[in-house]
Design a protein around this motif. Structure first.
Motif, mmCIF file in Angstrom:
data_model
loop_
_atom_site.group_PDB
_atom_site.id
_atom_site.type_symbol
_atom_site.label_atom_id
_atom_site.label_comp_id
_atom_site.label_asym_id
_atom_site.label_seq_id
_atom_site.Cartn_x
_atom_site.Cartn_y
_atom_site.Cartn_z
ATOM 1 N N GLY A 1 -18.116 -2.606 15.780
ATOM 2 C CA GLY A 1 -18.328 -1.830 14.492
ATOM 3 C C GLY A 1 -17.201 -0.916 14.093
ATOM 4 N N THR A 2 -16.470 -0.337 15.062
ATOM 5 C CA THR A 2 -15.445 0.621 14.512
ATOM 6 C C THR A 2 -14.284 -0.182 13.720
ATOM 7 O OG1 THR A 2 -14.229 0.215 16.614
ATOM 8 C CG2 THR A 2 -15.734 2.111 16.507
ATOM 9 N N SER A 3 -13.781 -1.440 14.187
ATOM 10 C CA SER A 3 -12.972 -2.086 13.053
ATOM 11 C C SER A 3 -13.527 -2.156 11.739
ATOM 12 C CB SER A 3 -12.633 -3.631 13.577
ATOM 13 O OG SER A 3 -11.875 -3.323 14.817
ATOM 14 N N GLU A 4 -14.753 -2.430 11.488
ATOM 15 C CA GLU A 4 -15.358 -2.744 10.200
ATOM 16 C C GLU A 4 -15.367 -1.362 9.426
ATOM 17 O OE1 GLU A 4 -16.953 -5.915 12.909
ATOM 18 O OE2 GLU A 4 -16.294 -3.882 12.933
ATOM 19 N N VAL A 5 -15.585 -0.273 10.087
ATOM 20 C CA VAL A 5 -15.628 0.979 9.498
ATOM 21 C C VAL A 5 -14.431 1.309 8.985
ATOM 22 C CG1 VAL A 5 -16.190 3.427 9.742
ATOM 23 C CG2 VAL A 5 -17.969 1.853 10.688
ATOM 24 N N ALA A 6 -13.433 1.231 9.949
ATOM 25 C CA ALA A 6 -11.908 1.654 9.470
ATOM 26 C C ALA A 6 -11.422 0.893 8.354
ATOM 27 C CB ALA A 6 -11.035 1.553 10.811
ATOM 28 N N ILE A 7 -11.651 -0.436 8.450
ATOM 29 C CA ILE A 7 -11.064 -1.206 7.211
ATOM 30 C C ILE A 7 -11.835 -0.806 5.910
ATOM 31 C CG2 ILE A 7 -10.931 -3.507 6.231
ATOM 32 C CD1 ILE A 7 -10.750 -4.652 9.118
ATOM 33 N N ALA A 8 -13.172 -0.604 5.859
ATOM 34 C CA ALA A 8 -13.895 -0.437 4.818
ATOM 35 C C ALA A 8 -13.315 1.213 4.309
ATOM 36 C CB ALA A 8 -15.350 -0.143 4.986
ATOM 37 N N ILE A 9 -12.953 2.237 4.908
ATOM 38 C CA ILE A 9 -12.521 3.440 4.793
ATOM 39 C C ILE A 9 -11.225 3.238 4.147
ATOM 40 C CG2 ILE A 9 -11.798 5.701 5.386
ATOM 41 C CD1 ILE A 9 -14.064 5.463 7.656
ATOM 42 N N ALA A 10 -10.342 2.479 4.703
ATOM 43 C CA ALA A 10 -9.165 2.443 4.144
ATOM 44 C C ALA A 10 -8.876 1.720 2.801
ATOM 45 C CB ALA A 10 -8.117 1.861 5.256
ATOM 46 N N GLU A 11 -9.990 0.841 2.773
ATOM 47 C CA GLU A 11 -9.908 -0.007 1.665
ATOM 48 C C GLU A 11 -8.374 -0.659 1.316
ATOM 49 O OE1 GLU A 11 -11.485 2.256 -1.600
ATOM 50 O OE2 GLU A 11 -13.350 1.201 -1.563
ATOM 51 N N LYS A 12 -7.984 -0.977 0.100
ATOM 52 C CA LYS A 12 -6.647 -1.694 -0.053
ATOM 53 C C LYS A 12 -5.561 -0.574 -0.270
ATOM 54 C CE LYS A 12 -8.472 -5.900 -2.294
ATOM 55 N NZ LYS A 12 -8.254 -6.804 -3.639
ATOM 56 N N GLN A 13 -5.949 0.635 -0.593
ATOM 57 C CA GLN A 13 -4.946 1.672 -0.905
ATOM 58 C C GLN A 13 -4.142 2.572 0.276
ATOM 59 O OE1 GLN A 13 -8.010 1.817 -1.869
ATOM 60 N NE2 GLN A 13 -8.932 4.094 -2.174
ATOM 61 N N ASN A 14 -5.175 2.444 1.389
ATOM 62 C CA ASN A 14 -4.747 3.188 2.550
ATOM 63 C C ASN A 14 -4.163 2.380 3.724
ATOM 64 O OD1 ASN A 14 -5.285 6.025 1.331
ATOM 65 N ND2 ASN A 14 -7.508 5.295 1.562
ATOM 66 N N SER A 15 -3.593 2.872 4.575
ATOM 67 C CA SER A 15 -2.998 2.008 5.850
ATOM 68 C C SER A 15 -4.111 2.222 6.932
ATOM 69 C CB SER A 15 -1.779 2.785 6.421
ATOM 70 O OG SER A 15 -0.652 2.618 5.456
ATOM 71 N N TYR A 16 -3.959 1.178 7.511
ATOM 72 C CA TYR A 16 -4.930 0.901 8.948
ATOM 73 C C TYR A 16 -4.182 0.526 10.146
ATOM 74 C CZ TYR A 16 -6.611 -3.588 7.595
ATOM 75 O OH TYR A 16 -6.519 -5.051 7.188
ATOM 76 N N TYR A 17 -4.815 0.619 11.221
ATOM 77 C CA TYR A 17 -4.111 0.031 12.537
ATOM 78 C C TYR A 17 -5.626 -0.118 13.242
ATOM 79 C CZ TYR A 17 -2.465 -0.555 17.109
ATOM 80 O OH TYR A 17 -2.177 -0.971 18.572
ATOM 81 N N LEU A 18 -5.586 -1.517 14.001
ATOM 82 C CA LEU A 18 -6.685 -1.857 14.657
ATOM 83 C C LEU A 18 -6.072 -2.599 15.853
ATOM 84 C CD1 LEU A 18 -8.659 -3.801 11.990
ATOM 85 C CD2 LEU A 18 -8.738 -1.276 12.357
ATOM 86 N N PHE A 19 -6.689 -2.027 17.136
ATOM 87 C CA PHE A 19 -6.320 -2.766 18.153
ATOM 88 C C PHE A 19 -7.807 -3.432 18.902
ATOM 89 C CE2 PHE A 19 -6.527 -3.087 22.840
ATOM 90 C CZ PHE A 19 -5.081 -3.881 23.018
#
Length: 201
Positions: A45-63
């Motif tokens: 669930g953490t990947s989904e939360v991170a992507i949703a918070i970042a949306e298209k305008q912010n950077s994200y990194y997922l391992f």
């Protein structure tokens, strides 16, 4: 529980990229970097939360863990997580938000940590206003995220916000694997509002 691997170089010798784990990123001109270093099947669930918070305008990194079983083997503690891509992205990030999950199965709750005291308070206020259970943990808490080597504190400001979301709360975010509940969207919106308060892109 003790980590199987002490650092990423050791993990990469025994685990195969795109079979056992994968790295997904989005790099933008935003000053905010959202992390889920225990994503996929490690802390679900953490990947989904991170992507949703970042949306298209912010950077994200997922391992992300991809193994059919024993994804906990892929867990490297935040203070020792040294995968090269995230270290490169952290050098450019002004603000860092790290999303994690912890095992609590009886209570919907979020532990707020990291070294950014002002922003932790903003996140706490936003979550409470949105009707979520949360607390700011003190420095001696096991999940405080206050170690200076923790990835959340390796951005340009040397301080960030770490969210530890309980298993029960994360389970409440999903109807199915690809369908989210209204709680998911309210949670994400609350976190976004906390960062927007300080004029973060």
């Amino acid at each position: 529980m003790k980590d199987t691997y002490k650092h990423f170089a050791e993990l990469s010798r025994f685990e195969k990229a795109e079979r056992d784990y994968r790295i997904r990123t989005q790099a933008t001109s935003s000053e905010l970097l959202v992390l889920a270093i225990h994503g996929g099947r490690i802390e679900q669930g953490t990947s989904e939360v991170a992507i949703a918070i970042a949306e298209k305008q912010n950077s994200y990194y997922l391992f992300e863990g991809m193994k059919s079983a024993q994804n906990r083997k892929l867990h490297i503690s935040s203070s020792r997580f040294d995968e090269p891509t995230v270290l490169f992205m952290l050098k450019k990030a002004q603000y860092v938000l790290s999303i994690h999950g912890y095992k609590e199965k009886k209570k919907k709750h979020t532990l707020i940590g990291g070294l950014d005291e002002e922003r932790k308070q903003q996140v706490y206020n936003a979550l409470k206003k949105a009707g979520f259970s949360a607390e700011i943990v003190n420095q001696d808490h096991l999940l405080s995220g206050t170690h200076r080597h923790n990835v959340v504190n390796k951005g340009r400001q040397k301080k960030g916000v770490q969210l530890e979301i309980s298993y029960e709360e994360r389970a409440n975010f999903f109807l199915t694997k690809n369908q989210y509940t209204s709680s998911f969207y309210r949670y994400v919106a609350a976190i976004q509002s906390a960062f927007l308060e300080n004029d973060t892109p």
